[in-house]
Write a protein that holds these residues in place. Structure first.
Motif, PDB file in Angstrom:
ATOM      1  N   GLY A 334       0.783  -1.145   0.115  1.00 11.72           N
ATOM      2  CA  GLY A 334       0.081  -0.251  -0.003  1.00 11.72           C
ATOM      3  C   GLY A 334       0.728   1.282   0.010  1.00 11.72           C
ATOM      4  N   LEU A 335       1.857   1.242   0.751  1.00 15.08           N
ATOM      5  CA  LEU A 335       2.992   2.506   0.922  1.00 15.08           C
ATOM      6  C   LEU A 335       3.489   2.443  -0.456  1.00 15.08           C
ATOM      7  CD1 LEU A 335       4.437   4.495   2.546  1.00 15.08           C
ATOM      8  CD2 LEU A 335       5.841   2.858   3.087  1.00 15.08           C
ATOM      9  N   ASN A 336       3.609   1.443  -1.284  1.00 15.44           N
ATOM     10  CA  ASN A 336       4.349   1.465  -2.457  1.00 15.44           C
ATOM     11  C   ASN A 336       3.507   2.338  -3.631  1.00 15.44           C
ATOM     12  OD1 ASN A 336       6.568   1.074  -4.193  1.00 15.44           O
ATOM     13  ND2 ASN A 336       5.874  -0.909  -4.797  1.00 15.44           N
ATOM     14  N   VAL A 337       2.228   2.471  -3.340  1.00 18.51           N
ATOM     15  CA  VAL A 337       1.358   3.273  -4.201  1.00 18.51           C
ATOM     16  C   VAL A 337       1.871   4.882  -3.767  1.00 18.51           C
ATOM     17  CG1 VAL A 337      -0.871   4.258  -4.531  1.00 18.51           C
ATOM     18  CG2 VAL A 337      -0.540   1.707  -4.003  1.00 18.51           C
ATOM     19  N   VAL A 338       1.758   5.268  -2.591  1.00 17.82           N
ATOM     20  CA  VAL A 338       2.259   6.329  -2.278  1.00 17.82           C
ATOM     21  C   VAL A 338       3.695   6.918  -2.714  1.00 17.82           C
ATOM     22  CG1 VAL A 338       2.338   8.100  -0.323  1.00 17.82           C
ATOM     23  CG2 VAL A 338       0.530   6.342  -0.328  1.00 17.82           C
ATOM     24  N   VAL A 339       4.795   5.864  -2.115  1.00 18.03           N
ATOM     25  CA  VAL A 339       6.063   6.132  -2.299  1.00 18.03           C
ATOM     26  C   VAL A 339       6.603   5.755  -3.749  1.00 18.03           C
ATOM     27  CG1 VAL A 339       8.350   5.701  -1.746  1.00 18.03           C
ATOM     28  CG2 VAL A 339       6.448   6.208   0.022  1.00 18.03           C
ATOM     29  N   GLY A 340       6.272   4.552  -4.164  1.00 14.40           N
ATOM     30  CA  GLY A 340       6.959   4.225  -5.526  1.00 14.40           C
ATOM     31  C   GLY A 340       6.028   4.679  -6.645  1.00 14.40           C
ATOM     32  N   LEU A 341       4.824   4.822  -6.571  1.00 11.17           N
ATOM     33  CA  LEU A 341       4.102   5.294  -7.964  1.00 11.17           C
ATOM     34  C   LEU A 341       4.155   6.972  -7.774  1.00 11.17           C
ATOM     35  CD1 LEU A 341       1.228   2.814  -8.283  1.00 11.17           C
ATOM     36  CD2 LEU A 341       3.665   2.800  -9.586  1.00 11.17           C
ATOM     37  N   ALA A 480      -4.370 -10.456  -1.819  1.00  6.89           N
ATOM     38  CA  ALA A 480      -4.493 -10.464  -3.312  1.00  6.89           C
ATOM     39  C   ALA A 480      -5.639  -9.177  -3.736  1.00  6.89           C
ATOM     40  CB  ALA A 480      -5.678 -11.732  -3.335  1.00  6.89           C
ATOM     41  N   ILE A 481      -6.345  -8.769  -2.838  1.00 10.90           N
ATOM     42  CA  ILE A 481      -7.100  -7.650  -3.237  1.00 10.90           C
ATOM     43  C   ILE A 481      -6.176  -6.423  -3.411  1.00 10.90           C
ATOM     44  CG2 ILE A 481      -8.640  -5.707  -2.373  1.00 10.90           C
ATOM     45  CD1 ILE A 481     -10.253  -7.893  -0.704  1.00 10.90           C
ATOM     46  N   VAL A 482      -5.165  -6.238  -2.638  1.00 15.09           N
ATOM     47  CA  VAL A 482      -4.284  -5.175  -2.680  1.00 15.09           C
ATOM     48  C   VAL A 482      -3.389  -5.351  -3.904  1.00 15.09           C
ATOM     49  CG1 VAL A 482      -2.500  -4.050  -1.544  1.00 15.09           C
ATOM     50  CG2 VAL A 482      -4.149  -4.816  -0.188  1.00 15.09           C
ATOM     51  N   VAL A 483      -2.982  -6.628  -4.116  1.00 11.17           N
ATOM     52  CA  VAL A 483      -2.220  -6.858  -5.365  1.00 11.17           C
ATOM     53  C   VAL A 483      -2.750  -6.638  -6.686  1.00 11.17           C
ATOM     54  CG1 VAL A 483      -1.176  -8.727  -6.710  1.00 11.17           C
ATOM     55  CG2 VAL A 483      -0.444  -8.304  -4.299  1.00 11.17           C
ATOM     56  N   VAL A 484      -4.051  -6.881  -6.748  1.00 11.13           N
ATOM     57  CA  VAL A 484      -4.975  -6.541  -8.051  1.00 11.13           C
ATOM     58  C   VAL A 484      -5.162  -5.384  -8.242  1.00 11.13           C
ATOM     59  CG1 VAL A 484      -7.238  -6.956  -8.930  1.00 11.13           C
ATOM     60  CG2 VAL A 484      -6.131  -8.877  -8.010  1.00 11.13           C
ATOM     61  N   VAL A 485      -5.447  -4.490  -6.944  1.00 11.79           N
ATOM     62  CA  VAL A 485      -5.655  -3.178  -7.076  1.00 11.79           C
ATOM     63  C   VAL A 485      -4.226  -2.269  -7.493  1.00 11.79           C
ATOM     64  CG1 VAL A 485      -6.129  -1.077  -5.736  1.00 11.79           C
ATOM     65  CG2 VAL A 485      -7.476  -3.028  -5.407  1.00 11.79           C
ATOM     66  N   PHE A 486      -3.262  -2.720  -6.872  1.00 15.99           N
ATOM     67  CA  PHE A 486      -2.026  -2.068  -7.134  1.00 15.99           C
ATOM     68  C   PHE A 486      -1.607  -2.246  -8.722  1.00 15.99           C
ATOM     69  CE2 PHE A 486       2.388  -1.545  -7.983  1.00 15.99           C
ATOM     70  CZ  PHE A 486       2.838  -0.707  -6.852  1.00 15.99           C
ATOM     71  N   GLY A 487      -1.768  -3.631  -9.258  1.00 14.75           N
ATOM     72  CA  GLY A 487      -1.349  -3.736 -10.641  1.00 14.75           C
ATOM     73  C   GLY A 487      -2.203  -3.227 -11.589  1.00 14.75           C
ATOM     74  N   ARG A 488      -3.528  -2.902 -11.346  1.00 12.85           N
ATOM     75  CA  ARG A 488      -4.278  -2.551 -12.240  1.00 12.85           C
ATOM     76  C   ARG A 488      -4.335  -1.045 -12.278  1.00 12.85           C
ATOM     77  NH1 ARG A 488     -10.145  -5.919 -12.553  1.00 12.85           N
ATOM     78  NH2 ARG A 488      -9.213  -7.637 -13.553  1.00 12.85           N
ATOM     79  N   THR A 528      -6.534   3.580   2.328  1.00  7.84           N
ATOM     80  CA  THR A 528      -7.352   2.528   2.341  1.00  7.84           C
ATOM     81  C   THR A 528      -6.556   1.147   2.327  1.00  7.84           C
ATOM     82  OG1 THR A 528      -8.449   4.314   1.017  1.00  7.84           O
ATOM     83  CG2 THR A 528      -9.689   2.099   1.500  1.00  7.84           C
ATOM     84  N   LEU A 529      -5.899   1.101   1.914  1.00  7.76           N
ATOM     85  CA  LEU A 529      -5.380  -0.318   1.574  1.00  7.76           C
ATOM     86  C   LEU A 529      -4.794  -0.700   2.772  1.00  7.76           C
ATOM     87  CD1 LEU A 529      -3.748  -0.410  -1.776  1.00  7.76           C
ATOM     88  CD2 LEU A 529      -5.591  -1.238  -1.494  1.00  7.76           C
ATOM     89  N   ALA A 530      -3.928   0.499   3.576  1.00  9.94           N
ATOM     90  CA  ALA A 530      -3.404   0.052   5.071  1.00  9.94           C
ATOM     91  C   ALA A 530      -4.676  -0.284   6.084  1.00  9.94           C
ATOM     92  CB  ALA A 530      -2.482   1.370   5.352  1.00  9.94           C
TER      93      ALA A 530
ATOM     94  N   ALA B 124     -10.449   1.978 -13.223  1.00 15.56           N
ATOM     95  CA  ALA B 124      -9.170   1.289 -13.584  1.00 15.56           C
ATOM     96  C   ALA B 124      -9.192   0.188 -12.707  1.00 15.56           C
ATOM     97  CB  ALA B 124      -7.808   2.235 -13.071  1.00 15.56           C
ATOM     98  N   ILE B 125      -9.782   0.003 -11.343  1.00 14.82           N
ATOM     99  CA  ILE B 125      -9.841  -1.021 -10.647  1.00 14.82           C
ATOM    100  C   ILE B 125     -10.550  -2.327 -11.350  1.00 14.82           C
ATOM    101  CG2 ILE B 125     -10.102  -2.040  -8.216  1.00 14.82           C
ATOM    102  CD1 ILE B 125      -9.326   0.495  -7.356  1.00 14.82           C
ATOM    103  N   LEU B 126     -11.800  -1.785 -11.814  1.00 13.80           N
ATOM    104  CA  LEU B 126     -12.741  -2.897 -12.141  1.00 13.80           C
ATOM    105  C   LEU B 126     -12.567  -3.154 -13.670  1.00 13.80           C
ATOM    106  CD1 LEU B 126     -16.104  -0.858 -10.576  1.00 13.80           C
ATOM    107  CD2 LEU B 126     -14.638  -2.881  -9.670  1.00 13.80           C
ATOM    108  N   ARG B 127     -11.922  -2.523 -14.236  1.00  9.92           N
ATOM    109  CA  ARG B 127     -11.617  -2.839 -15.754  1.00  9.92           C
ATOM    110  C   ARG B 127     -12.819  -3.246 -16.482  1.00  9.92           C
ATOM    111  NH1 ARG B 127      -5.387  -3.219 -16.699  1.00  9.92           N
ATOM    112  NH2 ARG B 127      -4.924  -1.435 -15.509  1.00  9.92           N
ATOM    113  N   GLY B 128     -13.931  -2.498 -16.533  1.00  7.72           N
ATOM    114  CA  GLY B 128     -15.149  -2.882 -17.319  1.00  7.72           C
ATOM    115  C   GLY B 128     -14.743  -2.642 -18.932  1.00  7.72           C
TER     116      GLY B 128
END
Lengths: 648, 274
Positions: A334-341, A480-488, A528-530, B124-128
């Motif tokens: 989650g922190l990687n969203v803020v710092v890394g991205l 898994a939720i966090v990974v999917v959110v981050f990746g997308r 939110t993720l945290a 972006a999260i839902l990718r519809g």
């Protein structure tokens, strides 16, 4: 910067196939020694006294020896083994042999020192030491990728003077005359830290020896394009990925369930050298090609491996460590969203974990919560935790995100502390009664989802899953939720806007990006993720208290460790913070014997890492280029062309 | 030379700056400048170093809010924020290249499309299907622009690894991605060799042919006079002359500003003005 040139020559000139024979023989000896007795008393941890049944460090010797033999044979392109060494470099053999040597000699020396004398060694110990040495000598006789010249930083003469003075002082402190010169008040500090007077000269001399060794070996790395892989049917590729993750699970499981410090050190040594060996041999590059082609399968296999972990354990101790690693890793992601991205340095991130945990604890039905009667189902509690963190993130972000760089870092640091102190004071005396002050909210009842009580052990066929096993699986869903959110999100319009803001805020604004808005989105999403992870954390630990959410401390997660996990693992990637967090959690947990020097060792390790690999363990390709700009030749051939393209 | 294809001079104005004054404390960097750019025009802005060209540019792009005067784009007063100005339809490049150097060429252009796409966090999260379609369209549009600027073959390279001339082109492609009605180029040929300058000229003509008005700051006189339908000269924050090639080249004040005044103290036009 001048480009270094390379050659492929042996370090030791050995006749004919003697080098290969010695390597293989040494590897076989080291592996075989695992089945022998290394010491005749069970005083050394792990009980290495049995013939025919390896234990503890012996397993590591077996693995190292086998890896050496396999890589050595693969370098000769033996049919069937060719796939193990696609790069054709022999450096992998050397690294594997060095790893075996490190494990065997470390064990032998540890036995000798702890049990006081070489007499404690059984034949197996001797065989492992001689065998691993033979393998290294043999590997040095193979044609290796080497630099033609090594830049040699000089050690100034006064360093030796410092070393000598320190050594004399140590002697004098032992004899007493030097101690008398020390003021009485300072004496206990000196006598308790005598190791320093040994470590300093040892460090200086060791560094010089390392330079000499480096000048002699000149081990380098030649970038060769890998030959095209022979095509496998895709089911076979998927099988390979599955097998790799099964092996990975085995390795991680071994690391997590090491019972004593010696075994963990041996494990670390072998993992470091083994990874270097596989990198040199090109196996890892080949596997990366596979995983890129089968991304979904890879992600699935990784999660399946993590989910399988609790089923391989008989006790709960290591499952709890696994669950805590997952919590820490998820928050780091989650922190990687803020710092890394988005490139926003947040030094108070752990507060969002705390907000999520407190919010979930308040509505969990705990008798210590001010909302005693309120007991909502866990998914609702998790949602409340995430939303509370979101609100907190927006409230903190809205005024502070107008600042840039250092100013933002300091303000977030302040807010992190405000949260902790605020929670301490909301006890009904110093402030409104909400959090029970320093006592926190204890006795949080276990999660109960559709009649499945997470606090009770459950039978799954032949294996039983205990309390922490249940929570580990729950946490895995959150991860898994966090990974999917981050990746997308990373690969979307918003994600690109974050990177653009990080790269050049003025240009990004001129391209129509509302900097404040997208930064606030990054801050809120990270929070939110945290918060989501915090809701699970509250239930796993069963209690929340303010001192769990500090800026820095010896126990992760805290803000400093979270940031370190992101930077150590690699900014902007998914797997980076996960690996970084796992290491940062395991290393302090396993090196208990370092006691109060844990943080010192941690600091030294971070400094070394930032010096030699500033882009992190699993770097984002972009960041790697950013940090090693000077190493990349400006124009050029096929290799450079590959480098200039950004792989994801 | 494609200058012949210049449209009739009285097309609809795209940009109208009237009486723009920009003061920094006691320093007046831009003083009462009027400038009109019409649909399909290429207008040049020249002047010696420190004449206030870039400051004037920054007033047009929302980076600075003018102390006095108004700037309107297609009849609407410009909002005071850079990202709103871009959204309204004015895109710019920078004097010193400011690409997102660790993003790929394609990603740079995709960032330029930010204001023309609306997909937020949740889509972006839902990718519809809507998200996928928009993303696909964005990529196609970006690739078209790279094709247009001759960078399509390098779409997966990192921006930092492009040669200098191509970085300039990429900056233009990125600006075009925001679908502007007016493109502001701040010294597009700085540091270029003659061939690259020639290619840049062609590119600017091609952009004009897309129906986008162009306002360009430049030091390279040959480039400016080949390119521009009209040229305004800024000296010490004031516009001293505006017109076609002959008008500007034959104006004594311009010559004086660039080359100094004749040794014989005859009254020059500049002095007569004051």
């Amino acid at each position: 910067m001048t480009t270094t040139s390379h050659e492929t020559t042996p370090v030791l000139r050995l006749p004919g196939t003697a080098a290969l024979a010695a390597t293989v023989a040494g590897g076989v000896l080291a592996a075989a020694s695992a089945a022998m007795s290394w010491t005749w008393t069970d005083a050394f941890p792990g009980d290495l006294t049995y013939y025919g049944s390896p234990a503890g460090l012996q397993w590591l010797a077996l693995a190292g020896g086998l890896l050496t033999v396999l890589l050595a044979l693969a370098s000769r392109a033996l049919p069937g083994l060719r796939r193990l060494s696609p790069s054709g470099s022999n450096n992998g053999v050397l690294f594997a042999a060095l790893g075996t040597l490190a494990v065997c000699w470390y064990s032998v020396i540890a036995i000798t020192v702890q049990l006081d004398g070489l007499v404690n060694l059984d034949p197996g110990g001797w065989v492992s030491a001689v065998g691993s040495l033979l393998a290294v000598v043999g590997a040095l006789g193979l044609p290796l990728d080497r630099r033609t010249a090594v830049q040699q930083p000089a050690v100034a003469w006064w360093w030796y003077l410092v070393a000598a003075v320190a050594a004399v002082l140590r002697y004098g402190l032992g004899e007493g005359w030097a101690l008398n010169a020390v003021p009485t008040g300072v004496r206990p500090i000196v006598t308790e830290n005598l190791w320093f007077f040994v470590a300093l000269p040892a460090g200086i001399v060791g560094f010089k020896l390392w330079l000499l060794l480096n000048a002699w070996l000149r081990i380098g790395r030649i970038e060769r394009p890998l030959p095209a892989a022979r095509a496998l049917p895709s089911w076979a590729e998927i099988l390979v990925i599955t097998a790799v993750f099964a092996v990975g699970l085995g390795v991680v499981e071994f690391g997590i369930s090491t019972e004593y410090g010696e075994l963990f050190i041996g494990f670390l040594l072998l993992v470091v050298f083994g990874t270097a060996a596989l990198l040199s041999s090109g196996v890892i590059a080949r596997l990366r090609e596979l995983t890129v082609r089968h991304r979904a399968v890879t992600t699935g296999a990784a999660f399946a491996a993590a989910g399988a972990f609790p089923f391989t354990q008989s006790g709960e101790t290591y499952v709890l460590i696994g669950a805590n690693i997952l919590i820490f890793a998820t928050v780091a992601l989650g922190l990687n969203v803020v710092v890394g991205l988005a490139g926003l340095l947040d030094l108070g991130y752990v507060a969002f974990l705390g907000v999520g945990a407190y919010a979930a604890a308040l509505v969990s039905g705990s008798p210590y919560s001010v909302f005693r009667g309120v007991h909502v189902p866990f998914p609702v509690a998790a949602l409340i935790g995430a939303l509370a963190a979101l609100v907190f993130g927006v409230v903190i972000g809205a005024p502070t995100l107008r600042l840039r760089g250092d100013y933002l870092a300091i303000v977030t640091l302040g807010f992190g502390e405000i949260f902790r102190i605020g929670m301490n004071n909301l006890d009904g005396k110093s402030g409104p009664s909400l959090t029970n002050g320093p006592n926190g909210i204890a006795a949080i009842p276990d999660v109960n989802l559709f009649g499945f009580d997470f606090g009770q052990p459950h039978d799954f066929g032949p294996v039983q899953l205990g309390k922490f096993g249940n929570y580990l699986l729950l946490m895995l869903v959150v991860t898994a939720i966090v990974v999917v959110v981050f990746g997308r999100v990373a690969n979307s319009r918003i994600g690109r806007a974050w990177v653009a803001i990080r790269e050049d805020e003025t240009a990004a604004e001129a391209m129509g990006i509302n900097g404040f808005r997208v930064k606030l989105i990054a801050f809120a999403l990270g929070a939110t993720l945290a918060g989501l992870a915090g809701a699970v954390q509250a239930h796993v630990s069963g209690a929340v208290s303010p001192d769990q959410y500090q800026f820095a401390g010896p126990v992760p997660p805290n803000s400093a460790f979270l940031l370190a996990a992101v930077i150590l693992g690699g900014m902007g990637t998914i797997s980076g913070p996960l690996v970084g967090a796992a290491l940062l959690f395991l290393i302090p947990a396993k090196l208990q014997f370092l006691q109060s020097y844990q943080l010192l060792a941690f600091g030294i390790a971070l400094i070394l890492l930032m010096r030699f690999r500033p882009e992190g363990l699993i770097p984002n390709r972009r960041q790697q280029l950013e940090f090693h700009e000077a190493d990349v030749p400006a124009q050029g051939g096929p290799v450079d062309d590959a480098l200039t393209k950004a792989g994801a | 030379m494609t200058t012949d294809t210049a449209p009739a001079p009285l097309a609809e104005p795209v940009l109208e700056a009237s009486g723009v004054v920009m003061r920094f404390g006691g320093l007046t960097a831009v003083n009462q400048v009027d400038l009109t750019v019409r649909q399909g025009e290429i207008v040049g802005l020249i002047g010696p170093n420190g004449a206030g060209k870039t400051t004037f540019f920054n007033c047009l792009t929302g980076l600075y809010v003018p102390t006095e005067g108004t700037v309107t784009y297609k009849g609407r007063v410009l909002p005071p924020k850079p990202h709103l100005v871009t959204e309204a339809g004015i895109a710019r490049t920078f004097q010193n290249i400011r690409l997102f150097s660790n993003m790929t060429v394609l990603e740079n252009v995709l960032v330029g499309r930010h204001t023309r796409t609306k997909e937020g966090l949740f889509s972006a999260i839902l990718r519809g299907p809507g998200y996928r379609r928009a993303e696909q369209e964005s990529r196609e549009r970006a690739m078209e622009l790279l094709e247009f600027c001759g960078l399509a073959a390098k779409s997966e390279h990192l921006a930092r690894n492009l040669p200098y001339g191509e970085q300039r082109k990429l900056e233009i492609a990125r600006a075009l991605a925001s679908e502007p009605g007016l493109l502001l180029l701040d010294e597009p040929t700085a540091g270029m060799n003659p061939q690259e300058t020639r290619a840049a000229e062609e590119l600017v003509f091609a952009i004009r042919d897309l129906g986008i008005a162009v306002l360009v700051i430049e030091h390279d006189m040959k480039f400016i006079f080949n390119l521009c339908d009209r040229t305004a000269v800024l000296v010490q924050g004031q516009k001293i002359v505006e017109g076609d090639r002959e008008t500007v080249q034959n104006d004594e004040r311009v010559v004086a500003a660039y080359l100094g005044e004749p040794l014989e103290g005859t009254t020059t036009a500049t002095e007569a003005d004051q």
